[in-house]
Design a protein around this motif. Structure first.
Motif, mmCIF file in Angstrom:
data_model
loop_
_atom_site.group_PDB
_atom_site.id
_atom_site.type_symbol
_atom_site.label_atom_id
_atom_site.label_comp_id
_atom_site.label_asym_id
_atom_site.label_seq_id
_atom_site.Cartn_x
_atom_site.Cartn_y
_atom_site.Cartn_z
ATOM 1 N N ASP A 285 0.858 -1.189 0.000
ATOM 2 C CA ASP A 285 0.000 0.000 0.000
ATOM 3 C C ASP A 285 0.895 1.240 0.000
ATOM 4 O OD1 ASP A 285 -2.312 1.471 -0.036
ATOM 5 O OD2 ASP A 285 -2.984 0.935 1.984
ATOM 6 N N ASP A 286 0.347 2.362 -0.439
ATOM 7 C CA ASP A 286 1.033 3.632 -0.209
ATOM 8 C C ASP A 286 0.200 4.433 0.777
ATOM 9 O OD1 ASP A 286 -0.956 4.217 -2.145
ATOM 10 O OD2 ASP A 286 0.183 5.909 -2.935
ATOM 11 N N LEU A 287 0.854 5.251 1.581
ATOM 12 C CA LEU A 287 0.153 5.851 2.714
ATOM 13 C C LEU A 287 0.854 7.105 3.229
ATOM 14 C CD1 LEU A 287 1.166 4.106 5.977
ATOM 15 C CD2 LEU A 287 1.926 3.142 3.818
ATOM 16 N N LEU A 288 0.153 7.808 4.095
ATOM 17 C CA LEU A 288 0.725 8.926 4.835
ATOM 18 C C LEU A 288 0.939 8.485 6.282
ATOM 19 C CD1 LEU A 288 -1.456 11.956 3.614
ATOM 20 C CD2 LEU A 288 0.845 11.317 2.864
ATOM 21 N N VAL A 289 2.108 8.833 6.832
ATOM 22 C CA VAL A 289 2.391 8.586 8.244
ATOM 23 C C VAL A 289 2.372 9.927 8.976
ATOM 24 C CG1 VAL A 289 4.181 7.908 9.893
ATOM 25 C CG2 VAL A 289 3.716 6.473 7.898
ATOM 26 N N TYR A 290 1.537 10.033 9.993
ATOM 27 C CA TYR A 290 1.464 11.224 10.840
ATOM 28 C C TYR A 290 2.167 10.884 12.155
ATOM 29 C CZ TYR A 290 -2.297 13.158 7.856
ATOM 30 O OH TYR A 290 -3.028 13.665 6.809
ATOM 31 N N ASN B 247 -7.392 -1.261 0.743
ATOM 32 C CA ASN B 247 -6.299 -2.074 1.289
ATOM 33 C C ASN B 247 -6.328 -2.224 2.808
ATOM 34 O OD1 ASN B 247 -5.198 -2.498 -1.234
ATOM 35 N ND2 ASN B 247 -3.823 -0.738 -1.115
ATOM 36 N N ILE B 248 -7.344 -1.689 3.473
ATOM 37 C CA ILE B 248 -7.331 -1.661 4.946
ATOM 38 C C ILE B 248 -7.113 -3.054 5.547
ATOM 39 C CG2 ILE B 248 -8.654 -1.099 7.047
ATOM 40 C CD1 ILE B 248 -10.139 1.037 5.406
ATOM 41 N N ASP B 249 -7.896 -4.026 5.093
ATOM 42 C CA ASP B 249 -7.794 -5.363 5.689
ATOM 43 C C ASP B 249 -6.430 -5.994 5.412
ATOM 44 O OD1 ASP B 249 -10.317 -5.068 6.669
ATOM 45 O OD2 ASP B 249 -11.299 -6.181 5.041
ATOM 46 N N LYS B 250 -5.981 -5.838 4.161
ATOM 47 C CA LYS B 250 -4.674 -6.381 3.774
ATOM 48 C C LYS B 250 -3.562 -5.735 4.603
ATOM 49 C CE LYS B 250 -2.726 -4.965 -0.074
ATOM 50 N NZ LYS B 250 -2.405 -4.729 -1.499
ATOM 51 N N ASP B 251 -3.653 -4.413 4.783
ATOM 52 C CA ASP B 251 -2.642 -3.688 5.564
ATOM 53 C C ASP B 251 -2.602 -4.181 7.009
ATOM 54 O OD1 ASP B 251 -2.052 -2.138 3.370
ATOM 55 O OD2 ASP B 251 -3.234 -0.409 4.018
ATOM 56 N N LEU B 252 -3.794 -4.340 7.594
ATOM 57 C CA LEU B 252 -3.866 -4.761 8.995
ATOM 58 C C LEU B 252 -3.239 -6.139 9.176
ATOM 59 C CD1 LEU B 252 -7.422 -3.452 9.897
ATOM 60 C CD2 LEU B 252 -5.277 -2.732 10.994
ATOM 61 N N THR B 253 -3.567 -7.050 8.272
ATOM 62 C CA THR B 253 -3.008 -8.402 8.338
ATOM 63 C C THR B 253 -1.484 -8.337 8.245
ATOM 64 O OG1 THR B 253 -4.981 -9.186 7.215
ATOM 65 C CG2 THR B 253 -3.097 -10.690 7.247
ATOM 66 N N TYR C 219 -2.694 3.599 -6.032
ATOM 67 C CA TYR C 219 -2.407 2.189 -5.781
ATOM 68 C C TYR C 219 -3.315 1.330 -6.664
ATOM 69 C CZ TYR C 219 -1.246 -2.249 -3.841
ATOM 70 O OH TYR C 219 -0.803 -3.549 -3.738
ATOM 71 N N GLY C 220 -2.712 0.321 -7.308
ATOM 72 C CA GLY C 220 -3.480 -0.509 -8.240
ATOM 73 C C GLY C 220 -3.229 -0.089 -9.682
ATOM 74 N N ASN C 221 -2.774 1.159 -9.876
ATOM 75 C CA ASN C 221 -2.436 1.634 -11.222
ATOM 76 C C ASN C 221 -0.923 1.810 -11.354
ATOM 77 O OD1 ASN C 221 -5.244 1.872 -11.201
ATOM 78 N ND2 ASN C 221 -5.242 3.691 -12.476
ATOM 79 N N GLU C 222 -0.396 2.871 -10.713
ATOM 80 C CA GLU C 222 1.045 3.149 -10.834
ATOM 81 C C GLU C 222 1.868 2.395 -9.798
ATOM 82 O OE1 GLU C 222 -1.227 5.745 -11.025
ATOM 83 O OE2 GLU C 222 -1.070 5.596 -13.197
ATOM 84 N N LEU C 223 1.252 1.945 -8.728
ATOM 85 C CA LEU C 223 1.933 1.147 -7.708
ATOM 86 C C LEU C 223 1.105 -0.101 -7.486
ATOM 87 C CD1 LEU C 223 2.612 3.917 -5.015
ATOM 88 C CD2 LEU C 223 4.348 2.836 -6.460
ATOM 89 N N SER C 224 1.776 -1.226 -7.324
ATOM 90 C CA SER C 224 1.021 -2.452 -7.064
ATOM 91 C C SER C 224 1.989 -3.516 -6.569
ATOM 92 C CB SER C 224 0.343 -2.949 -8.341
ATOM 93 O OG SER C 224 1.310 -3.499 -9.214
#
Lengths: 361, 124
Positions: free
Chosen positions: A95-100, A115-121, A236-241
């Motif tokens: 996944d791509d994301l922002l970290v605060y 991607n929430i479920d995949k990320d959590l796993t 995500y899913g287009n330029e990143l995967s």
């Protein structure tokens, strides 16, 4: 299908609704082009409550986030935001994301809805630091206010001096009597903010911002995609995967090799040093037509890549695309062909930034 | 939503108007509204044969491409080339702006199409 807290507002505003990442979301209210230009010229407000919010808490929170994230978390100060990816050991993007960064023991991650479920796993699988991983997605709503007038519109709703909120920083503040978190971030290439809060707070802020600002345009996911596309921000899913690493995609700035170990580091480092076998490039149409996600790119009879995203860019009117192509064919000015239905059209490789960002750097 | 009485309609939202043995073919108001802004029409060539319910052109909105299917069979005798430069005409008036003109091959094919009332129901 899930609904965001603003669902009824969208319907009342006459939005065309579609299914996106399990949510019933507005694609546009009037037209994608009108909403797109409203953000470039004035300001637009987007419901992005479908996004995922994951909190990381623990004594070793910094160690953990630095290990799962491609960018340098140790270099962050409190109230800073950083863009980057979760990668697999083979460099493929989870996944791509922002970290605060709230503090050394507390981080807030904003991830893609699909991607929430995949990320959590994946986070749980890699949690060898004993941190708490808390999914706050269902309890959080989010809107983005984007465009050159975004700051002045929001300023009328808060005592916080927004001119002090720098690009890629965030703070807690009171907006229309609600405690929310506001970051100077976005996905449009324009100045603007993203506001996170409770469902009630976000619903009230959305309604009052629109009521108080005649020139604020409600914007759907349709123009969110065309806006990010024009300034070469990845989807995500287009330029990143899983198959397209950040190095191939040209987002190496979000991968830091001046830090300790992180998942995918070795492969990504090697790819950077050896140059990746494939690269995401910009294409412009020489013939007529529109290049769409998934279309095959050819050099003669050989397929050398595929289109990742393509549109007639609303701001410039050009028919352009981003495409993943073999490195041998990625040189600017190189001529290639794309199969559109039964036709073959000529395209030319160019810089993938189709429009210059106006963010406050 | 407009559905002129004198036209025949397909399930895939094309219309056909028959005049002096020729069939004028376009997209319906419902189609243009669901597609949103039309930004490109990939037109066929004159003298090409089209077959009933088969693809004859493609239409592109900002977001996506969709195929157009011909309501009737026949040879294309004219193509509305104005759509090359002004595809948005299909949004502005989808019934005034036909896409192709076909020499109607078999009038009985019209029996397989919907009239305005049936089409209205189909869209609900």
């Amino acid at each position: 299908m899930k609904k965001t807290v603003l669902h009824d507002n969208h319907v009342k505003l006459g939005a065309k609704m579609v299914e996106f990442a399990g949510y019933h979301m507005p694609i546009s209210y009037t037209s994608i082009t009108e909403e797109h230009m409203a953000v470039r010229d004035r300001a637009g407000v987007f419901d992005v409550s479908h996004m995922g919010e994951i909190v990381i808490i623990g004594e070793k929170a910094t160690d953990f986030v630095d290990y799962v994230f491609t960018n340098n978390v140790r270099s962050m100060t409190a109230n800073q935001v950083l863009y980057g990816m979760f990668c697999e050991a083979d460099g493929g993007v989870v996944d791509d994301l922002l970290v605060y960064k709230i503090n050394d023991e507390h981080y807030y991650l904003v991830v893609n809805a699909s991607n929430i479920d995949k990320d959590l796993t994946w986070l749980h699988k890699n949690n060898r630091f004993g941190v708490d991983i808390i999914d706050q997605s269902d309890a959080t709503s989010e809107i983005a206010v984007q465009g050159p007038f975004a700051e002045s519109m929001l300023q009328k709703a808060t005592d916080y001096d927004l001119s002090t909120l720098r690009f890629f920083t965030f703070d807690d503040m009171v907006v229309y009597d609600h405690d929310v978190m506001v970051s100077r971030t976005g996905y449009t290439g324009e100045d603007g903010v993203e506001i996170y809060g409770s469902h009630e707070a976000i619903k009230d802020i959305f309604e009052r911002l629109l009521a108080d600002n005649e020139r604020l345009t409600p914007c759907g996911l349709g123009c969110r995609d065309t806006l990010r596309f024009e300034v070469a921000l990845p989807l995500y899913g287009n330029e990143l995967s899983h198959d397209i690493t950040p190095i191939m995609a040209g987002y190496g700035f979000a991968v830091s090799f001046d830090k300790g170990d992180f998942i995918g580091k070795d492969v990504l480092k090697k790819q950077k040093d050896d140059k990746p076998s494939r690269r995401v490039v910009g294409l412009e149409m020489v013939d007529k037509g529109i290049l769409r996600h998934g279309y095959a790119v050819y050099s003669g009879e050989r397929q050398v890549g595929h289109i990742t995203t393509g549109y007639i860019a609303p701001t410039t009117g050009e028919s352009v695309a981003m495409a993943l192509v073999d490195r041998a064919h990625a040189k600017k000015g190189n001529e290639l062909e794309v199969a559109i239905r039964k036709r073959r059209v000529k395209v030319k490789v160019r810089n993938k930034k189709f429009y210059d960002k106006n963010t406050k750097q | 939503m407009k559905t002129p009485k004198e036209l025949y309609y397909t399930e895939s939202h094309e219309w056909v108007k028959v005049e002096d043995g020729f069939a004028y073919i376009g997209i319906t108001d419902y189609a243009q509204d669901s597609l949103g802004e039309i930004v490109f029409v990939e037109l066929p060539e004159e003298n090409e044969q089209v077959n009933q319910f088969e693809e004859f052109a493609a239409i592109e909105s900002v977001k996506a491409a969709s195929d157009l299917n011909s309501p009737v069979s026949g040879v294309i005798v004219a193509v509305n080339e104005e759509l090359d430069d002004n595809p948005e005409l299909l949004n502005e008036d989808p019934y005034e702006n036909w896409i192709i003109k076909v020499e109607l091959e078999d009038e009985t094919e019209l029996n397989k199409l919907m009239n305005a009332e049936e089409y209205k129901e189909h869209c609900e």
